[in-house]
Write an enzyme that holds these catalytic residues in place. Structure first.
Site, PDB file in Angstrom:
ATOM      1  N   ASP A  54      16.107-111.046 107.314  1.00  0.00           N
ATOM      2  CA  ASP A  54      17.061-111.939 106.657  1.00  0.00           C
ATOM      3  C   ASP A  54      18.035-112.578 107.648  1.00  0.00           C
ATOM      4  O   ASP A  54      19.250-112.356 107.590  1.00  0.00           O
ATOM      5  CB  ASP A  54      17.826-111.182 105.575  1.00  0.00           C
ATOM      6  N   GLU A 228      12.526-118.846  94.454  1.00  0.00           N
ATOM      7  CA  GLU A 228      12.477-117.402  94.289  1.00  0.00           C
ATOM      8  C   GLU A 228      13.795-116.762  94.690  1.00  0.00           C
ATOM      9  O   GLU A 228      14.417-116.075  93.887  1.00  0.00           O
ATOM     10  CB  GLU A 228      11.338-116.812  95.131  1.00  0.00           C
ATOM     11  N   GLU A 349      22.275-104.639 127.442  1.00  0.00           N
ATOM     12  CA  GLU A 349      21.709-104.863 126.115  1.00  0.00           C
ATOM     13  C   GLU A 349      21.462-106.338 125.829  1.00  0.00           C
ATOM     14  O   GLU A 349      21.183-106.723 124.690  1.00  0.00           O
ATOM     15  CB  GLU A 349      22.600-104.250 125.046  1.00  0.00           C
ATOM     16  N   ASP A 462      24.675 -99.593 131.533  1.00  0.00           N
ATOM     17  CA  ASP A 462      25.710-100.347 130.827  1.00  0.00           C
ATOM     18  C   ASP A 462      25.658-101.828 131.161  1.00  0.00           C
ATOM     19  O   ASP A 462      25.695-102.683 130.283  1.00  0.00           O
ATOM     20  CB  ASP A 462      27.085 -99.773 131.170  1.00  0.00           C
TER      21      ASP A 462
END
Length: 468
Positions: A54, A228, A349, A462
């Site tokens: 989503d 829908e 990350e 990190d």
């Protein structure tokens, strides 16, 4: 907390039973290498270490912030307990900002952290989400607010904003400043929000679902139109667009247009045909840095399906008459905008693709790449080294024996530019830096950080940075 909590996992450093998804990912990668030699360019889905669904993109301050749902591993239903945030400046390297909003944010909610959307206004960020209200057992629309696009978000009302027992809110702010909130399955509801974005005058009303406006569905007397769920409303070149998940099941993505935010709507056809291994789909459309982008979800990751979905993105161009072309899912995804600067600090990350790793919160409030085993790796795409790099530095922590970081160019088995040694630091959040010389890193390359060492978890990372 880690993405996949494992109580006591850090005590001994031993790896628990391997996740089936991770195993399949490794096997899938091996097959990819066998059949497609050379640098891998398949970066869709854009997140690989958790299942996402989503998509709701937001352009803010030169970045795309992507808000998603989070399907739990091995789900056999829409088992969703929190929402996630990611961001990118180049559409290929995505930074994981974790989960700044969950069911526990809403004291009145009991279940179902389903599809929502964030908008920015009043120097704040408003996240509209559907959840099950504990008191009624009905799906209700809640709203959370934050001072930053990455949160933390807090419940703005302490109660539902709207309750029609339906789902999938989308919000749109028109040029005149009027904000509209739409949602619904099987109906399509709307309200005009007040300037505070957390209240409205009057009552929710339905947009008429006509076959002229939303196409004709066959075989279901109770639902004569294709609409829908999953509406996404926006305005472009004076025309209002309503993109939605159509038919069921499996769904495809269709759209309608109108001269105003409330219609009258005219059905325009298919945006994305049924495909992709998930019986649902969900649209998100933005313009960013001169291009147009369509976000959706599918079941493309190993172990993926209708309840374990993954968000992907495609770049597209509107036709000259402002209609949307038919868009097909790809594994390549969107092209990179510009390049990545390896000479500034990059969060570990921030990833284009990965294998085996997970992310977690750090003791300093950020995030790190952790749960690293021998052979895991992360990739960032399109790093511009120019005349060359001299050293590589990374912030690392380990409560075990550590390991090594191999800096490779263009593939996991590509040119070895450098190898940094990571020792034990006395704790998974006891950070230090490690550096090593780099050779051969000039021009523009995809960078692969490949982690090696013994058994069990090796170390956390990190951030990293090259020096020229």
């Amino acid at each position: 907390m880690a993405t996949f909590p494992r109580p006591g996992r850090r005590v001994s450093g031993a790896r628990p039973a391997p996740r089936f998804r991770a195993l399949l990912a490794v096997l899938g990668l091996a097959l990819l290498v066998l059949v497609a030699p050379g640098p891998a360019r398949a970066d869709n889905p854009i997140v690989q270490h958790v299942y996402t669904a989503d998509p709701a993109p937001l352009v803010y301050n030169g970045r795309v912030y992507l808000y998603t749902g989070h399907d739990e591993d091995n789900s056999t239903y829409f088992t969703m307990k929190d929402w996630r945030v990611w961001s990118s400046a180049d559409m290929v390297n995505w930074t994981d900002h974790g989960s700044p909003l969950s069911l526990s944010t809403f004291s009145w909610a009991s279940a179902n952290a389903w599809a929502g959307q964030v908008v920015q206004r009043n120097n704040k960020f408003y996240w509209y989400v559907p959840v099950t209200a504990r008191a009624t057992g009905r799906m209700s629309i809640g709203v959370a607010v934050a001072d930053s696009p990455t949160g933390p978000f807090r419940d703005a009302l302490g109660r539902p904003l709207a309750d029609t027992n339906e789902i999938d809110p989308t919000v749109f702010i028109d040029d005149d400043g009027q904000a509209y909130l739409y949602w619904g399955n099987p109906n399509l509801w709307y309200v005009k929000l007040n300037p505070d974005m957390i209240s409205y005058a009057g009552s929710p009303a339905k947009i008429p679902l006509t076959t002229a406006g939303f196409g004709t569905r066959t075989g279901d007397a109770n639902r004569p139109t294709l609409y829908e769920e999953g509406p996404w409303v926006y305005k472009r070149n004076g025309l209002y667009y309503l993109v939605f998940a159509a038919k069921c099941c499996s769904e495809f993505i269709a759209y309608s247009t109108a001269p105003g935010p409330l219609g009258p709507w005219t059905y325009r056809g298919t945006v994305m045909p049924t495909q992709g291994g998930s019986f649902t789909n969900h649209p998100g459309v933005i313009d960013f840095q001169g291009g147009s982008y369509f976000f959706y979800h599918n079941g493309a990751l190993p172990g993926g399906g209708g309840y374990t979905r993954s968000v992907a993105v495609e770049k597209f161009s509107y036709r000259s008459d402002n209609t949307i072309p038919t868009i097909t899912m790809t594994t390549a995804g969107a092209p990179q905008i510009g390049t990545l600067d390896p000479f500034v600090r990059q969060e570990a990350e921030t990833i284009a693709y990965e294998s085996g790793i997970e992310t977690e919160s750090t003791s300093t409030g950020g995030r790190d790449v952790g749960f690293i085993d021998n052979g895991d790796w992360i990739k960032v795409r399109g790093a511009a080294f120019g005349a060359g790099a001299r050293t590589f530095t990374a912030a690392v922590a380990s409560a075990a024996g550590g390991g090594k970081i191999e800096v490779r160019l263009d593939s996991t088995t590509g040119q070895l530019a450098g190898t940094c040694t990571v020792g034990g630091t006395g704790g998974w959040q006891n950070w230090t830096t490690t550096s090593c010389p780099v050779t051969g890193a000039s021009g523009t390359h995809d960078v692969y950080l490949r982690f090696t060492g013994g058994s069990g978890y090796l170390f956390n990372v990190d951030w990293w940075q090259f020096t020229a």
